[in-house]
Scaffold this active site. Structure first.
Site, PDB file in Angstrom:
ATOM      1  N   ASP A  63      12.764  79.651  11.465  1.00  0.00           N
ATOM      2  CA  ASP A  63      13.429  80.914  12.110  1.00  0.00           C
ATOM      3  C   ASP A  63      14.106  81.720  10.715  1.00  0.00           C
ATOM      4  OD1 ASP A  63      15.112  82.763  13.785  1.00  0.00           O
ATOM      5  OD2 ASP A  63      14.443  81.320  15.165  1.00  0.00           O
ATOM      6  N   HIS A  97      19.920  85.294  14.158  1.00  0.00           N
ATOM      7  CA  HIS A  97      18.745  84.708  15.132  1.00  0.00           C
ATOM      8  C   HIS A  97      18.588  83.474  15.126  1.00  0.00           C
ATOM      9  CE1 HIS A  97      15.222  83.952  17.435  1.00  0.00           C
ATOM     10  NE2 HIS A  97      15.569  84.759  18.015  1.00  0.00           N
ATOM     11  N   ASN A 192       6.835  87.793  24.136  1.00  0.00           N
ATOM     12  CA  ASN A 192       7.649  88.934  24.853  1.00  0.00           C
ATOM     13  C   ASN A 192       6.937  90.132  24.994  1.00  0.00           C
ATOM     14  OD1 ASN A 192      10.201  87.380  24.975  1.00  0.00           O
ATOM     15  ND2 ASN A 192      10.118  87.495  22.830  1.00  0.00           N
ATOM     16  N   SER A 264      12.714  83.331  22.788  1.00  0.00           N
ATOM     17  CA  SER A 264      12.988  82.583  21.827  1.00  0.00           C
ATOM     18  C   SER A 264      14.351  81.784  22.033  1.00  0.00           C
ATOM     19  CB  SER A 264      13.522  83.639  20.751  1.00  0.00           C
ATOM     20  OG  SER A 264      12.431  84.251  20.119  1.00  0.00           O
TER      21      SER A 264
END
Length: 382
Positions: A63, A97, A192, A264
């Site tokens: 990530d 994130h 998404n 996510s």
């Protein structure tokens, strides 16, 4: 080239700026948390903690980096590698994130905060592949992700969380196969693009036809599929992914809330469940772990659909249900979907799948068997 990164998984951050190893200054807005986040409350992982907490399980988070500054992640993060061309390290997360994802997976439960992760005793391996949340079209992104997957495997990961989507490539497919061959569960965000640009293109590595890869979509607090989530015949499971809260990289509080949504985050809940199962069933291989989550999920009315796959992951049922090995099919069955283009055997296989699902339900109710049913799905080659 498909967009890489965590499209739609927005956090309140400022514009990223160049940084050095001595200047890892996260740009997140972090606030207090005075309630149990809805996703944590919905899945209630604490119900299985007397049986498993993910102790000894290593989960790689590929990530934006993972900080251990927050109490829920303190001393739980091992920085493995930074693959971003800058001077930072894998425990530096400028945008929050990766830290939020890691917290959802393995945030400890013995703090003053109402927040806790799914598998509070699991360990986190951090591999940093993106500096921020901006879409990246660089041709080296699939190569970077492939390298990250291989490094995660070599570092001893039992589960790999892939809250990232890129275009398919041979090198990435081979890295996924390498992880599968080494008995690693891969949990990947389905994407998404369902509501943002309407393209709804398959996202990778989620869309790869590999039983060790679990493609995850997201739901909102009302239990409805998120309108922005991708749909398709590669979707396996759903999990909370709208208005999600997690620990911030500064360690001062929590990020997320109304503006934090995306597959996510849903992926992190499933990765945490996989960590619980890897401790609870140490002899089960990656495909069996995936199968257990699929068979015990909260199935939609028709058993499977392209919006939520086999349904919402259910940690309690996944950990506590006893399954009968004799129900295992000789070959993987397709999901019980009514229309599969170009599949002349869809009708007979659909009937067989429904019989299998019915048998599994009966066996689940009477509690017979001791091992997991191998995964009952085969996605179409994308």
């Amino acid at each position: 080239m498909l967009l890489a990164g965590i499209i739609g998984a927005t956090l309140a951050v400022a514009t990223a700026r160049p940084a050095t190893a001595a200047d890892c200054a996260p740009l997140t807005d972090e606030g207090e948390l005075d309630h149990i986040p809805w996703g944590q409350r919905r899945l209630a992982p604490e119900r299985v903690w007397p049986l498993t907490t993910g102790d000894g399980v290593k989960v790689a988070v590929i990530d934006s980096g993972v900080s251990d500054a927050h109490d829920v992640l303190s001393d739980k993060v091992t920085p493995v590698a930074n693959l971003v061309p800058d001077d930072l390290t894998a425990d530096c997360d400028l945008v929050g994130h990766g830290t939020s994802i890691a917290g959802i997976i393995a945030g400890r439960a013995d703090t003053d905060s109402p927040f806790s992760g799914m598998a509070p005793d699991a360990e986190i391996l951090s591999i940093r592949v993106m500096p921020d949340l901006k879409p990246v079209n660089s041709d080296d992104i699939p190569q970077r992700l492939a390298s990250a997957i291989r490094q995660a495997v070599d570092a001893g990961a039992d589960v790999i969380n892939l809250s990232i989507q890129v275009s398919s490539s041979n090198v990435l497919r081979e890295a996924v196969e390498y992880a599968a061959d080494n008995d690693v569960v891969m949990v990947a965000a389905a994407g998404n693009q369902g509501g943002s640009d309407g393209s709804n293109l398959p996202q990778y590595p989620a869309a790869y036809d590999n039983d060790a890869v679990i493609a995850v979509t997201s739901t909102d607090p009302a239990g409805q599929p998120a309108s922005s989530s991708n749909t398709g015949d590669y979707i396996d499971l759903a999990a909370p992914g709208v208005e999600i809260e997690g620990p911030g990289p500064k360690g001062k509080g929590f990020t997320g809330g109304p503006d934090a949504s995306g597959t996510s985050f849903a992926t992190a809940f499933v990765s945490g469940t996989a960590a619980l199962l890897r401790e609870r069933f140490p002899r089960a291989d990656a495909e069996e772990i995936a199968a257990r989550m699929i068979v015990t999920a909260e199935h939609p009315a028709q058993g499977w659909n392209p919006t939520v796959g086999f349904g919402m992951v259910d940690p309690y049922r996944a950990v506590t249900t006893e399954l009968e090995t004799s129900l295992a099919p000789q070959s993987r069955a397709v999901p019980p979907v009514l229309h599969l283009r170009g599949d002349e055997q869809a009708g007979p296989r659909k009937t067989a799948t429904w019989m299998l699902v019915g048998a599994v339900c009966i066996v689940t109710l009477i509690g017979v068997g001791r091992e997991v049913v191998p995964r009952i799905r085969r996605r179409s080659h994308m």
